[in-house]
Scaffold this active site. Sequence first.
Site, mmCIF file in Angstrom:
data_model
loop_
_atom_site.group_PDB
_atom_site.id
_atom_site.type_symbol
_atom_site.label_atom_id
_atom_site.label_comp_id
_atom_site.label_asym_id
_atom_site.label_seq_id
_atom_site.Cartn_x
_atom_site.Cartn_y
_atom_site.Cartn_z
ATOM 1 N N THR A 94 -14.024 -65.149 17.682
ATOM 2 C CA THR A 94 -13.097 -66.176 18.146
ATOM 3 C C THR A 94 -12.163 -65.667 19.241
ATOM 4 O OG1 THR A 94 -11.168 -67.443 17.398
ATOM 5 C CG2 THR A 94 -11.675 -65.495 16.146
ATOM 6 N N ASP A 95 -11.680 -66.579 20.059
ATOM 7 C CA ASP A 95 -10.668 -66.211 21.063
ATOM 8 C C ASP A 95 -9.320 -65.908 20.402
ATOM 9 O OD1 ASP A 95 -9.948 -68.799 20.299
ATOM 10 O OD2 ASP A 95 -10.052 -69.656 22.315
ATOM 11 N N GLU A 96 -9.177 -66.237 19.106
ATOM 12 C CA GLU A 96 -7.887 -66.017 18.429
ATOM 13 C C GLU A 96 -7.561 -64.535 18.284
ATOM 14 O OE1 GLU A 96 -6.996 -68.682 15.207
ATOM 15 O OE2 GLU A 96 -8.431 -70.133 15.952
ATOM 16 N N LYS A 137 -10.045 -78.722 9.471
ATOM 17 C CA LYS A 137 -9.726 -78.358 10.849
ATOM 18 C C LYS A 137 -9.198 -79.597 11.576
ATOM 19 C CE LYS A 137 -11.342 -74.144 10.243
ATOM 20 N NZ LYS A 137 -12.636 -74.023 9.683
ATOM 21 N N ASP A 174 -23.930 -63.091 -0.736
ATOM 22 C CA ASP A 174 -22.683 -62.666 -0.089
ATOM 23 C C ASP A 174 -23.016 -61.605 0.960
ATOM 24 O OD1 ASP A 174 -20.146 -61.438 0.408
ATOM 25 O OD2 ASP A 174 -19.446 -62.149 -1.550
ATOM 26 N N GLY A 215 -25.005 -69.793 7.412
ATOM 27 C CA GLY A 215 -25.690 -70.944 8.022
ATOM 28 C C GLY A 215 -25.460 -72.265 7.305
ATOM 29 N N ALA A 216 -24.734 -72.251 6.195
ATOM 30 C CA ALA A 216 -24.452 -73.520 5.513
ATOM 31 C C ALA A 216 -23.107 -74.100 5.943
ATOM 32 C CB ALA A 216 -24.476 -73.330 4.000
ATOM 33 N N LEU A 275 -22.106 -69.883 -0.053
ATOM 34 C CA LEU A 275 -21.668 -71.223 -0.471
ATOM 35 C C LEU A 275 -20.251 -71.184 -1.043
ATOM 36 C CD1 LEU A 275 -24.924 -72.829 -1.957
ATOM 37 C CD2 LEU A 275 -24.039 -72.945 0.381
ATOM 38 N N ASP A 307 -26.226 -67.512 2.685
ATOM 39 C CA ASP A 307 -24.850 -68.038 2.635
ATOM 40 C C ASP A 307 -24.338 -67.983 1.196
ATOM 41 O OD1 ASP A 307 -23.204 -70.331 4.640
ATOM 42 O OD2 ASP A 307 -22.605 -70.088 2.548
ATOM 43 N N THR A 311 -14.395 -60.640 3.503
ATOM 44 C CA THR A 311 -15.587 -61.137 4.203
ATOM 45 C C THR A 311 -15.584 -60.754 5.681
ATOM 46 O OG1 THR A 311 -15.989 -62.946 2.668
ATOM 47 C CG2 THR A 311 -16.781 -63.257 4.928
ATOM 48 N N TYR A 362 -6.180 -64.503 9.537
ATOM 49 C CA TYR A 362 -7.560 -64.839 9.947
ATOM 50 C C TYR A 362 -7.942 -64.073 11.206
ATOM 51 C CZ TYR A 362 -11.129 -67.433 12.579
ATOM 52 O OH TYR A 362 -12.232 -67.768 13.348
ATOM 53 N N LYS A 418 -10.707 -61.059 11.764
ATOM 54 C CA LYS A 418 -11.824 -61.181 12.725
ATOM 55 C C LYS A 418 -11.774 -60.037 13.729
ATOM 56 C CE LYS A 418 -14.572 -64.010 13.227
ATOM 57 N NZ LYS A 418 -15.940 -64.212 12.651
HETATM 58 P P1 NAD Z 1 -17.140 -72.589 8.231
HETATM 59 O O1 NAD Z 1 -15.923 -72.254 7.456
HETATM 60 O O2 NAD Z 1 -17.528 -74.013 8.439
HETATM 61 O O3 NAD Z 1 -18.408 -71.863 7.586
HETATM 62 C C1 NAD Z 1 -18.394 -70.540 7.142
HETATM 63 C C2 NAD Z 1 -19.669 -70.304 6.324
HETATM 64 O O4 NAD Z 1 -19.672 -68.931 5.896
HETATM 65 C C3 NAD Z 1 -19.744 -71.162 5.056
HETATM 66 O O5 NAD Z 1 -21.041 -71.705 4.929
HETATM 67 C C4 NAD Z 1 -19.459 -70.162 3.933
HETATM 68 O O6 NAD Z 1 -20.092 -70.502 2.698
HETATM 69 C C5 NAD Z 1 -20.029 -68.883 4.518
HETATM 70 N N1 NAD Z 1 -19.445 -67.663 3.947
HETATM 71 C C6 NAD Z 1 -18.115 -67.380 3.788
HETATM 72 N N2 NAD Z 1 -17.968 -66.165 3.225
HETATM 73 C C7 NAD Z 1 -19.232 -65.671 3.036
HETATM 74 C C8 NAD Z 1 -19.725 -64.448 2.536
HETATM 75 N N3 NAD Z 1 -18.906 -63.497 2.055
HETATM 76 N N4 NAD Z 1 -21.070 -64.251 2.502
HETATM 77 C C9 NAD Z 1 -21.915 -65.213 2.948
HETATM 78 N N5 NAD Z 1 -21.498 -66.400 3.449
HETATM 79 C C10 NAD Z 1 -20.163 -66.618 3.490
HETATM 80 O O7 NAD Z 1 -16.955 -71.839 9.623
HETATM 81 P P2 NAD Z 1 -17.484 -72.180 11.091
HETATM 82 O O8 NAD Z 1 -16.498 -73.048 11.768
HETATM 83 O O9 NAD Z 1 -18.913 -72.608 11.000
HETATM 84 O O10 NAD Z 1 -17.371 -70.742 11.760
HETATM 85 C C11 NAD Z 1 -18.488 -69.866 11.840
HETATM 86 C C12 NAD Z 1 -18.085 -68.622 12.598
HETATM 87 O O11 NAD Z 1 -17.642 -68.971 13.908
HETATM 88 C C13 NAD Z 1 -16.925 -67.833 11.970
HETATM 89 O O12 NAD Z 1 -17.198 -66.471 12.085
HETATM 90 C C14 NAD Z 1 -15.724 -68.198 12.808
HETATM 91 O O13 NAD Z 1 -14.781 -67.147 12.822
HETATM 92 C C15 NAD Z 1 -16.375 -68.401 14.167
HETATM 93 N N6 NAD Z 1 -15.646 -69.294 15.081
HETATM 94 C C16 NAD Z 1 -15.347 -70.574 14.721
HETATM 95 C C17 NAD Z 1 -14.710 -71.423 15.623
HETATM 96 C C18 NAD Z 1 -14.394 -72.875 15.275
HETATM 97 O O14 NAD Z 1 -13.723 -73.549 16.083
HETATM 98 N N7 NAD Z 1 -14.838 -73.407 14.155
HETATM 99 C C19 NAD Z 1 -14.362 -70.955 16.892
HETATM 100 C C20 NAD Z 1 -14.670 -69.638 17.240
HETATM 101 C C21 NAD Z 1 -15.339 -68.834 16.316
HETATM 102 P P1 TYD Z 2 -7.303 -75.721 13.705
HETATM 103 O O1 TYD Z 2 -8.349 -76.785 13.769
HETATM 104 O O2 TYD Z 2 -6.823 -75.277 12.358
HETATM 105 O O3 TYD Z 2 -7.856 -74.499 14.562
HETATM 106 P P2 TYD Z 2 -7.101 -73.146 15.039
HETATM 107 O O4 TYD Z 2 -5.805 -73.028 14.366
HETATM 108 O O5 TYD Z 2 -8.076 -72.118 14.562
HETATM 109 O O6 TYD Z 2 -6.995 -73.261 16.525
HETATM 110 O O7 TYD Z 2 -6.020 -76.189 14.524
HETATM 111 C C1 TYD Z 2 -6.137 -76.557 15.897
HETATM 112 C C2 TYD Z 2 -4.730 -76.863 16.395
HETATM 113 O O8 TYD Z 2 -4.240 -78.020 15.710
HETATM 114 C C3 TYD Z 2 -3.731 -75.768 16.089
HETATM 115 O O9 TYD Z 2 -2.796 -75.688 17.172
HETATM 116 C C4 TYD Z 2 -3.014 -76.226 14.830
HETATM 117 C C5 TYD Z 2 -3.040 -77.739 14.991
HETATM 118 N N1 TYD Z 2 -3.120 -78.499 13.719
HETATM 119 C C6 TYD Z 2 -2.196 -79.536 13.493
HETATM 120 O O10 TYD Z 2 -1.296 -79.818 14.310
HETATM 121 N N2 TYD Z 2 -2.303 -80.230 12.324
HETATM 122 C C7 TYD Z 2 -3.259 -79.963 11.383
HETATM 123 O O11 TYD Z 2 -3.288 -80.625 10.309
HETATM 124 C C8 TYD Z 2 -4.209 -78.909 11.647
HETATM 125 C C9 TYD Z 2 -5.270 -78.583 10.650
HETATM 126 C C10 TYD Z 2 -4.092 -78.213 12.840
#
Ligand code: NAD
Ligand code: TYD
Length: 336
Positions: free
Chosen positions: A125-127, A188, A59, A8-9, A35, A33, A100, A149, A153
């Site tokens: 994730t859709d990935e 990102k 953790d 949640g952080a 952290l 979390d 993790t 990654y 997942k």
């Molecule tokens: P983030 O990287 O911003 O945050 C991840 C959090 O998890 C951090 O606070 C970190 O400290 C904590 N963490 C990592 N390892 C840990 C562990 N072993 N124990 C406890 N805490 C731990 O990520 P986010 O973008 O907030 O993503 C959250 C979730 O959503 C992930 O599961 C990710 O796969 C999923 N997700 C993200 C996206 C996106 O676009 N960001 C899209 C689809 C799914």
């Molecule tokens: P990202 O935000 O890393 O998400 P994901 O790879 O999980 O979809 O990247 C989004 C898209 O942007 C992906 O096609 C990779 C591209 N990308 C760049 O072109 N330049 C960058 O510096 C980053 C971080 C991503």
Amino acid sequence: MNLLITGGAGFIGSNFIRYILKVNPGWKIVNYDKLTYAGNPENLLDLQNLPGYSFVRGDISDSAALSQVIQDHHIEAVINYAAETHVDRSINDPEAFLKTNVLGVHCLLEQVRKFKLKKFIQISTDEVFGSLAQGKFNEESSFHPSSPYAAAKAGGDLLVQAYFTTYTTPVIVTHSSNIYGPYQYPEKLLPLFITNLLEDKTVPLYGDGHHVREWLYIEDHCRAIEAILEHGVPGQVYNIGSGEEKTNVQVTEALLALFGKSTDQISFVPDRPGHDVRYAVDSQKISRELGWQPQVSFEQGLAATVEWYKQNPLWWSKIKNGEFKNYYAAQYLNYN
Ligand code: NAD
Ligand code: TYD
């Protein structure tokens, strides 16, 4: 409801905690979390004195600590946002992803089973589906992950589903498309590009920039998880997407227009290894069964996100001036 939010952080978890406590001020939320570099206690500074909110550093791979938290706080349900999340980091160093995203998820599942909790939601994730030239992935599509990654997942998600089949543990898996908004760590695409433009740096586009992602605003994602928490059916999988498909070039041009900057600001850098060309999910199931629809257009969400980063330079400059490293583009550009 007494809810344990793991991770949640981070970006999505911290936005969800803020959202759910606003909608349900009487709920008790425990944010658990580790952290890591991505976890930032400052994301929830505004909530720290709320009686319904508490933070525990830990953790998800630590069974004893999880057990203690679940008992101390009379936890009823868990939403797992904790994960290693950045594809480029997973290419450089996959091990933490396996620990993790697979073993950590197993540890959580064991606690949910042991304490007979009412619900466990795995945010995924859709990935996991891999790349798709045409059409959309639905909840029955098979997994073809490309990056460490996505593979980690996928491993976690399969374990979650196996716990339903084997032990009838009340689990749900979500597959969300790319999420964006306030408090996203600036590695990102969107927060990196927005903050680079605010710093008058170039933005590193991988390959030809024609890779397609489906962009979902964070508030819409919070509403989707709320609907799943309240009405989602154990054993089910829900895709969550916006339908807002854009190439990375389109996203970058939309940003440049908001900043009044030209395409000279783009640096094309070599492509990410194993880079998935396109993701797209069919979200009809969550719409039909739980009544969820995205409400924020890409234009609205992007403008709100840019505004947040403009208003919060201390939040992101602290990160970018500290341990931050843009693991991939740094090889090609003269900055971290
Ligand atoms: P983030 O990287 O911003 O945050 C991840 C959090 O998890 C951090 O606070 C970190 O400290 C904590 N963490 C990592 N390892 C840990 C562990 N072993 N124990 C406890 N805490 C731990 O990520 P986010 O973008 O907030 O993503 C959250 C979730 O959503 C992930 O599961 C990710 O796969 C999923 N997700 C993200 C996206 C996106 O676009 N960001 C899209 C689809 C799914
Ligand atoms: P990202 O935000 O890393 O998400 P994901 O790879 O999980 O979809 O990247 C989004 C898209 O942007 C992906 O096609 C990779 C591209 N990308 C760049 O072109 N330049 C960058 O510096 C980053 C971080 C991503």
